[in-house]
Design a protein around this motif. Structure first.
Motif, PDB file in Angstrom:
ATOM      1  N   GLY A 216      77.707 -68.194  26.963  1.00 41.76           N
ATOM      2  CA  GLY A 216      76.550 -67.424  27.409  1.00 41.76           C
ATOM      3  C   GLY A 216      75.239 -67.852  26.779  1.00 41.76           C
ATOM      4  N   GLY A 217      75.234 -68.998  26.093  1.00 40.29           N
ATOM      5  CA  GLY A 217      73.984 -69.541  25.566  1.00 40.29           C
ATOM      6  C   GLY A 217      73.796 -69.307  24.079  1.00 40.29           C
ATOM      7  N   GLU A 218      72.754 -69.921  23.564  1.00 38.92           N
ATOM      8  CA  GLU A 218      72.496 -69.920  22.125  1.00 38.92           C
ATOM      9  C   GLU A 218      72.228 -68.518  21.585  1.00 38.92           C
ATOM     10  OE1 GLU A 218      72.887 -72.668  20.268  1.00 38.92           O
ATOM     11  OE2 GLU A 218      73.480 -73.634  22.145  1.00 38.92           O
ATOM     12  N   ASP A 219      71.490 -67.705  22.327  1.00 37.34           N
ATOM     13  CA  ASP A 219      71.155 -66.370  21.826  1.00 37.34           C
ATOM     14  C   ASP A 219      72.398 -65.503  21.669  1.00 37.34           C
ATOM     15  OD1 ASP A 219      68.501 -67.055  21.752  1.00 37.34           O
ATOM     16  OD2 ASP A 219      67.971 -66.062  23.632  1.00 37.34           O
ATOM     17  N   ALA A 220      73.325 -65.617  22.608  1.00 39.58           N
ATOM     18  CA  ALA A 220      74.551 -64.817  22.537  1.00 39.58           C
ATOM     19  C   ALA A 220      75.388 -65.213  21.328  1.00 39.58           C
ATOM     20  CB  ALA A 220      75.366 -64.982  23.821  1.00 39.58           C
ATOM     21  N   ILE A 221      75.496 -66.518  21.088  1.00 38.42           N
ATOM     22  CA  ILE A 221      76.248 -67.011  19.927  1.00 38.42           C
ATOM     23  C   ILE A 221      75.598 -66.528  18.638  1.00 38.42           C
ATOM     24  CG2 ILE A 221      76.948 -69.083  18.648  1.00 38.42           C
ATOM     25  CD1 ILE A 221      77.039 -70.554  21.363  1.00 38.42           C
ATOM     26  N   ALA A 222      74.285 -66.720  18.546  1.00 40.47           N
ATOM     27  CA  ALA A 222      73.564 -66.375  17.317  1.00 40.47           C
ATOM     28  C   ALA A 222      73.642 -64.891  17.020  1.00 40.47           C
ATOM     29  CB  ALA A 222      72.110 -66.829  17.427  1.00 40.47           C
ATOM     30  N   GLN A 223      73.491 -64.062  18.052  1.00 40.11           N
ATOM     31  CA  GLN A 223      73.493 -62.615  17.840  1.00 40.11           C
ATOM     32  C   GLN A 223      74.838 -62.136  17.318  1.00 40.11           C
ATOM     33  OE1 GLN A 223      70.624 -60.500  18.395  1.00 40.11           O
ATOM     34  NE2 GLN A 223      71.949 -59.326  17.029  1.00 40.11           N
ATOM     35  N   TYR A 224      75.917 -62.617  17.931  1.00 44.09           N
ATOM     36  CA  TYR A 224      77.251 -62.182  17.504  1.00 44.09           C
ATOM     37  C   TYR A 224      77.522 -62.611  16.065  1.00 44.09           C
ATOM     38  CZ  TYR A 224      82.288 -61.446  17.346  1.00 44.09           C
ATOM     39  OH  TYR A 224      83.544 -61.010  16.985  1.00 44.09           O
ATOM     40  N   CYS A 225      77.226 -63.858  15.756  1.00 44.27           N
ATOM     41  CA  CYS A 225      77.538 -64.394  14.429  1.00 44.27           C
ATOM     42  C   CYS A 225      76.676 -63.744  13.349  1.00 44.27           C
ATOM     43  CB  CYS A 225      77.359 -65.906  14.414  1.00 44.27           C
ATOM     44  SG  CYS A 225      78.536 -66.783  15.477  1.00 44.27           S
ATOM     45  N   GLN A 226      75.409 -63.514  13.656  1.00 42.67           N
ATOM     46  CA  GLN A 226      74.528 -62.902  12.664  1.00 42.67           C
ATOM     47  C   GLN A 226      74.934 -61.453  12.393  1.00 42.67           C
ATOM     48  OE1 GLN A 226      70.327 -63.232  13.513  1.00 42.67           O
ATOM     49  NE2 GLN A 226      69.847 -63.112  11.343  1.00 42.67           N
ATOM     50  N   ASP A 227      75.251 -60.701  13.431  1.00 50.91           N
ATOM     51  CA  ASP A 227      75.704 -59.321  13.245  1.00 50.91           C
ATOM     52  C   ASP A 227      76.982 -59.293  12.407  1.00 50.91           C
ATOM     53  OD1 ASP A 227      73.590 -58.446  14.740  1.00 50.91           O
ATOM     54  OD2 ASP A 227      74.760 -58.011  16.548  1.00 50.91           O
TER      55      ASP A 227
END
Length: 424
Positions: free
Chosen positions: A288-299
């Motif tokens: 689903g793109g970079e933002d989806a990856i980053a958001q999940y991992c950061q949370d």
């Protein structure tokens, strides 16, 4: 969307029972990308002459264009592909012209292999290593100020984008500008960066920047990108020196000089390079793109730290006033060893002035974690404390970090023993 179900579907290369919270060390490749990787190996072997003479260069150039446009944001003519970040750092340090007495400034947190390369140059040429002590936690301004004291009169500065251990974000943009101000060559070890933080090398314009594609971008090992500022296209040479050697004093330097030098330096496995487009496609379409990856991992990274601190209330998250040292997807815990001794009722303590004892304890506990619990969170004994790093990825869930904190406690008990009144 992400978590264990995602792992079971897309990260099936991981052995059953392995619980990985250490993505940052080596990376993991999704199964669909790995399947493409194997297909590319078969293609190479099916007709080597055709591949080497007609297909390899277009694949290489396409890969450069993709990562330069989507992630590095720079002209692809300024990028080369190498095996890993250590190779990239060596390529730079062993190409540049150093004289006896030239100063190379680097942080105390420099990656071990890079430090050894500087040691080699000190022994072979007589360059002078200058170590900037970075006793984290630190504010960004403190890091910059410590470098500012040492940069004047130096030849080159080697610094990280994100350090390995502890895994903290370095204000590399400010350090790059500081290098420009003092006429110092900037060499940035960004092993942990592409696929983890946003980059704009076209605007930043460092002298050199290297980043691993097989860590956070999901490309099969080993593959890294090396950015070379155009003014160094002539001076920089491949490792090893090979068929593509260009003598900068004789031959003109053109836009394609880096491509001409680096696309083929000998017979190796080119399949990782061919797989770059598939890793990017997986991130875009499946994840689903970079933002989806980053958001999940950061949370997940902040939740994992909160969970560990709930288990070890004496532990602290390594951070600073603005949380600027915390990279997405990685967190570090600082745990006073005396409190671990008390918490787990350990029968013995540890002499932090005895390096041999520290190394022995670290290696034994590390092996126990891997063999008995099939997991590993990088840690070190430092200044009376334990520093532990968690990496968070789209295949992880919070329960993974609950498991590894419990496992670490059990390993401490097994190694150090417990007091007669306590129980395992």
């Amino acid at each position: 969307m992400f978590g264990h179900e995602f792992r079971d579907k897309y990260f099936t290369l991981l052995e059953d029972g392995v619980l990985s919270v250490n993505h940052g060390s080596y990376g993991h490749t999704p199964t669909p990308v790995f399947d493409k990787y194997v297909q590319y190996i078969r293609n190479e072997y099916a007709y080597p002459d055709r591949y080497m003479l007609r297909e390899q260069l277009p694949e290489y150039t396409e890969a450069l264009q993709l990562i330069s446009d989507k992630y590095l944001h720079c002209d692809y003519h300024n990028v080369a592909l190498v095996e890993n970040a250590t190779t990239g750092v060596n390529t730079v340090l062993r190409s540049l012209k150093f004289n006896k007495g030239d100063r190379i400034v680097m942080a105390s947190t420099v990656y071990g292999s890079c430090y050894n390369t500087v040691r080699f140059l000190a022994k072979r040429i007589g360059i002078v290593p200058v170590v900037v002590d970075l006793p984290y936690p630190l504010e960004d301004e403190e890091v910059v100020a410590r470098f500012a004291k040492e940069l004047p009169g130096s030849k080159l500065a080697l610094f990280d984008a994100i350090t390995s251990m502890p895994g903290v974000r370095v204000p590399f943009e400010k350090l790059t500008k500081l290098c420009k101000k003092h006429g110092v060559i900037s060499l940035i070890d960004g092993a942990h960066s592409i696929g983890l933080i946003e980059l704009d090398l076209g605007t930043l314009a460092p002298d050199f920047y290297v980043t691993n594609l097989h860590k956070w971008l999901y490309v099969p090992r080993g593959c890294a990108a090396l950015y070379v500022n155009p003014q160094y296209h002539g001076e920089i040479q491949t490792m090893p020196i090979s068929h593509s050697y260009i003598d900068e004093d004789v031959e003109p330097i053109v836009d394609d000089s880096l491509i001409s030098k680096f696309h083929f330096i000998g017979t190796v496995n080119f399949a990782s390079i061919a797989s770059i487009k598939d890793a990017i496609e997986f991130r875009e379409k499946t994840c689903g793109g970079e933002d989806a990856i980053a958001q999940y991992c950061q949370d997940l990274s902040f939740k994992s730290a909160k969970l560990a601190i709930a288990k070890w209330p004496f532990a602290q998250l390594l951070t600073n006033r603005h949380n600027s040292v915390i990279p997405p997807s990685m967190v570090n815990l600082i745990i006073p060893f005396k409190d671990l001794v008390s918490h787990y009722q350990l029968a013995t303590s540890l002499d932090f002035n005895n390096k041999e004892a520290l190394d022995k304890a670290h290696d034994a506990i590390d092996i126990m974690l891997m063999d008995d619990y099939k997991s590993r969170a990088p840690f070190l004994f430092h200044n009376g404390e334990v520093w532990m790093r968690f990496s968070c990825q789209i295949y992880n869930e919070l329960s993974d970090y609950d498991y590894v904190t419990n496992a670490f406690g059990h390993c401490l008990k097994k190694y150090f023993g417990v007091t007669p009144t306590s129980k395992l």
